[in-house]
Design an enzyme around this catalytic site. Structure first.
Site, PDB file in Angstrom:
ATOM      1  N   LEU A 124      -1.501  -7.021   2.305  1.00 46.63           N
ATOM      2  CA  LEU A 124      -1.729  -6.645   0.910  1.00 46.63           C
ATOM      3  C   LEU A 124      -0.370  -6.623   0.231  1.00 46.63           C
ATOM      4  O   LEU A 124       0.531  -5.894   0.652  1.00 46.63           O
ATOM      5  CB  LEU A 124      -2.402  -5.274   0.804  1.00 46.63           C
ATOM      6  CG  LEU A 124      -2.506  -4.683  -0.612  1.00 46.63           C
ATOM      7  CD1 LEU A 124      -3.298  -5.597  -1.529  1.00 46.63           C
ATOM      8  CD2 LEU A 124      -3.134  -3.287  -0.575  1.00 46.63           C
ATOM      9  N   GLU A 125      -0.226  -7.442  -0.812  1.00 48.24           N
ATOM     10  CA  GLU A 125       1.023  -7.530  -1.566  1.00 48.24           C
ATOM     11  C   GLU A 125       0.874  -6.693  -2.842  1.00 48.24           C
ATOM     12  O   GLU A 125       0.082  -7.024  -3.725  1.00 48.24           O
ATOM     13  CB  GLU A 125       1.305  -8.999  -1.909  1.00 48.24           C
ATOM     14  CG  GLU A 125       2.633  -9.244  -2.596  1.00 48.24           C
ATOM     15  CD  GLU A 125       2.873 -10.730  -2.842  1.00 48.24           C
ATOM     16  OE1 GLU A 125       4.038 -11.151  -2.821  1.00 48.24           O
ATOM     17  OE2 GLU A 125       1.884 -11.474  -3.053  1.00 48.24           O
ATOM     18  N   ILE A 126       1.608  -5.591  -2.909  1.00 42.69           N
ATOM     19  CA  ILE A 126       1.553  -4.693  -4.062  1.00 42.69           C
ATOM     20  C   ILE A 126       2.688  -5.054  -5.008  1.00 42.69           C
ATOM     21  O   ILE A 126       3.853  -5.110  -4.598  1.00 42.69           O
ATOM     22  CB  ILE A 126       1.654  -3.228  -3.600  1.00 42.69           C
ATOM     23  CG1 ILE A 126       0.422  -2.880  -2.745  1.00 42.69           C
ATOM     24  CG2 ILE A 126       1.777  -2.278  -4.781  1.00 42.69           C
ATOM     25  CD1 ILE A 126       0.496  -1.551  -2.054  1.00 42.69           C
TER      26      ILE A 126
END
Length: 712
Positions: free
Chosen positions: A457-459
């Site tokens: 997951l790329e925040i």
């Protein structure tokens, strides 16, 4: 060693219960010191006349999470073998104990935990959803080193044992019972009682197990020719899947084959020798680095800023929306699932239910649990109840205007403290938030497809995003089971940005005359799980065309005016090519099943790359260097520009989001192992041959000149 720091012993009715409970740790992990303690304890129990049988059980929610990987240290051959042999001695003492020993398993039982259970006289497991057994050493570039390569095939059969060890996959309670790995499955609350009862039964007579192999398995495994066929096919399958880049699967096969053909003692000796050989291998070192990074990423460094999240509102019930919903409800987060069409919501619910029901069928989940999880989904067509949402995640069409409109609607219907997260893969978050009333609550949460399977997951934070918003989204991702990185906003963020030049280089190679399957074959040989062209078909040519014509490529071109960009995807998209989703892509697809026909290239695609007649050979090194170095150099530029905060996040994003070869450790580990000076030399050579798109990042030049590394 203080015994009470690791375990306690209770004796009642002739049963000694060995309660595992490592102090100051969430899980029980077996270290070399603890192995010595087990030796001492087993000797005592053997000598105690009041003890008729032994039960090994955990006070924690998990049984044994495996071995202490930090103890796997060896500088040269011979360093680790004494530790392995000592472990084998203790397992053999356990196996040949005069008093029966039962392993009572609930929760996670991995690695050396399984191997200890295999040495016991019986294994009983709970039907709890958290209970799972695995020998995942192969994922660390290792093999089961506690006798697992010898005991497991003799218990469940060669083929099932190879499958379990070569994949490292989880085996759930009823699967374990069916294959003979477990002798009984009981309710969690009755585990200790059932284990004690079984232990007493074993004092009267040994357990007579039914051979649970299929007729074909028995036929193949009982004779030398069949065994040879099994091992030969296993090696061919491993070679095809790994391209020979990972030595561990081959060594697992070698150990099992030695034990079957030459006997147990030869098998154990081979296991000790090959285990140490793998510890010393560069592949294992990189995979263990990744494991430790994953473990670190389960901790939130901003935990003190996190606000509770009980409900997520999911905007868009398409493939991505369904996936995000599934990982949320599976981890006890309620989801308001909104779409503009009832049919789309129904389809999403069916997709999620089908995923759960597959687990129900293999008894990895109870049907009532699946139904309870489905009840966490609250479908609707409007913004009713959005005041209950702590985070809103949008996965609507990849169009800036639509996303800005949706954001405005959410701000009008949600609480003033509700976070708005976009699942965009390339649109700048600051552009989406341009007209927001509360831009400090706007953030990117870029999931990867398929969401339930892809770990990253790329925040994405903008300069205006509040710290507590970042912290809360990071915690939500961790609770969804994701490995998270936090990056700065910008066209393509980190992952899409480093993917774009990689795919662009593949398209340019096609324009120069390379064959489609050659590019995929070469990059799989380099270590990518999927080739670049096959990836474009899977992700979607329409998606690729959108990226290649969007803000990311415009940014690239504005900063690098001499950058050569292929426009082939745009032309293919206009001609109706979308890849696998519409069975019209670089490869041919079965019109009925929609599956790719192996080895069948759609030669009509060459019309967009100069025609079939312009195909010609390319050197392997040229293809691999051009594509891999385009991604590596872009990763370095992202670190240089502050898009990523550190090399670790860069490696995590590339490995878990894009499939950068795990055994190479990620772009920055790769640079360190290859040498920054060598990377710069290769890039300069490519720059001279193919243009300034290969000009090395200044940070690489600096590291090369100073002899520096990204990791200590």
């Amino acid at each position: 060693m203080e015994r009470t720091n690791y375990l306690s012993i209770e004796k009642e009715n002739g049963i000694a219960t060995l309660w595992l409970d490592k102090k100051d740790d969430k899980q029980n992990i077996i270290s070399p010191d603890l192995i010595g303690l087990f030796d001492e304890v087993f000797a005592e129990l053997e000598a105690d006349a009041s003890v008729k049988a032994v039960v090994i059980i955990s006070r924690k929610k998990d049984f044994i999470a495996g071995a202490d990987i930090k103890a796997f240290k060896a500088e040269k051959p011979g360093d680790f073998q004494p530790i392995s042999r000592k472990g084998h001695e203790i397992m053999n003492r356990l196996e040949h104990a005069t008093k029966p020993v039962v392993a009572a398993i609930s929760g996670t039982c991995y690695g050396l935990g399984v191997e200890m259970a295999l040495a016991c006289h019986a294994r009983i497991v709970t039907d709890d959803r958290s209970t799972k057994l695995a020998l995942p050493e192969v994922k660390l570039g290792l093999l089961p080193g506690g006798g697992g390569t010898q005991r497991l095939p003799r218990l469940i059969g060669i083929q099932k044992a190879l499958d379990m060890m070569l994949t490292g996959k989880n085996i759930y309670p009823y699967q374990a019972l069916k294959m003979g790995l477990a002798d009984a499955v009981v309710n969690k609350n009755k585990l200790h009682q059932a284990a004690c009862k079984l232990a007493l039964q074993l004092t009267q007579a040994p357990l007579h197990r039914k051979d649970k192999r299929t007729f074909t398995e028995k036929l193949l495994e009982k004779n030398i020719l069949g065994q040879r066929l099994i091992f030969s096919q296993a090696r061919k399958t491993v070679q095809r899947l790994t391209q020979g880049n990972y030595p561990a699967p081959f060594e697992i096969i070698n150990c099992v084959e030695t034990g079957i053909s030459k006997g147990l003692q030869a098998g154990y000796a081979t296991e000790v020798e090959r285990f140490e050989k793998l510890i010393l291998s560069p592949e294992s070192k990189q995979l263990i680095n990744i494991f430790f990074i994953m473990s670190d990423k389960k901790k939130n460094p901003m935990a003190e800023l996190v606000k509770p999240v009980n409900t997520i509102a999911m905007l868009g019930a398409g493939f991505m929306g369904a996936g995000i919903t599934e990982v949320s409800i599976t981890n006890n987060i309620n989801v308001i699932l909104k779409d503009i069409k009832n049919e789309t919501i129904s389809s999403a619910q069916k997709t999620i239910w089908d995923a759960f029901y597959r687990k129900v069928k293999r008894k990895a989940m109870q049907k009532v649990e699946a139904m309870q999880l489905m009840n966490r989904i609250h479908p609707q067509l409007d913004y009713h109840n959005f005041t209950h949402a702590d985070i809103i995640i949008e996965a609507v069409f990849e169009d800036l205007g639509i996303k800005q409109k949706v954001l405005a609607e959410c701000e009008a219907n949600a609480r003033p403290d509700t976070i708005f997260a976009s699942n965009t893969s390339a649109l700048p978050i600051s552009a989406i938030a341009q007209h927001a009333k509360r831009p400090e609550l706007v953030i990117g949460m870029h999931y990867f497809s398929p969401v339930p399977k892809m770990p990253l997951l790329e925040i994405v934070k903008t300069p205006q995003t509040a710290d507590w918003v970042v912290a809360t989204c990071l915690q939500t991702g961790i609770e969804q089971g994701k490995t998270c990185i936090v990056v700065k906003d910008g066209p393509g963020f980190y992952t899409t940005r480093i993917l774009a030049p990689y795919l662009n280089e593949a398209l340019l190679l096609l324009e120069e005359g390379a064959e489609i399957d050659l590019l995929d074959r070469e990059m799989k040989q380099f270590g990518y799980p999927v080739g670049p062209v096959a990836l474009m078909d899977e992700v979607g040519i329409d998606v690729g065309a959108h990226i290649m014509s969007g803000d990311l490529m415009k940014s690239f071109i504005s900063l690098r005016p001499d950058l050569k960009v292929s426009e082939a995807l745009l032309h293919m998209h206009k001609a109706g090519y979308s890849g696998r989703k519409n069975k019209k892509g670089f490869y041919l697809y079965d019109p009925k099943t929609g599956k790719k026909i192996r080895g069948k290239v759609n030669t009509a695609v060459y019309d967009y790359f100069g025609g079939v007649q312009s195909r010609h050979p390319f050197k392997s090194a040229d293809v691999q260097q051009r594509m891999a170095m385009s991604m590596v150099n872009e990763a370095a530029l992202c670190l240089q520009e502050g898009i990523i905060e550190n090399p670790t996040d860069g490696d995590v994003g590339a490995v878990f989001g894009l499939g950068f070869p795990p055994f190479r450790g990620g772009p920055f580990r790769f640079i360190d192992s290859f040498g920054a000076d060598n990377v710069v030399k290769v890039l300069q050579q490519l720059q001279n041959q193919h243009g300034n798109r290969f000009a090395p990042a200044s940070i690489l030049v600096q590291y090369a000149q100073q002899g520096k590394k990204f990791y200590p």
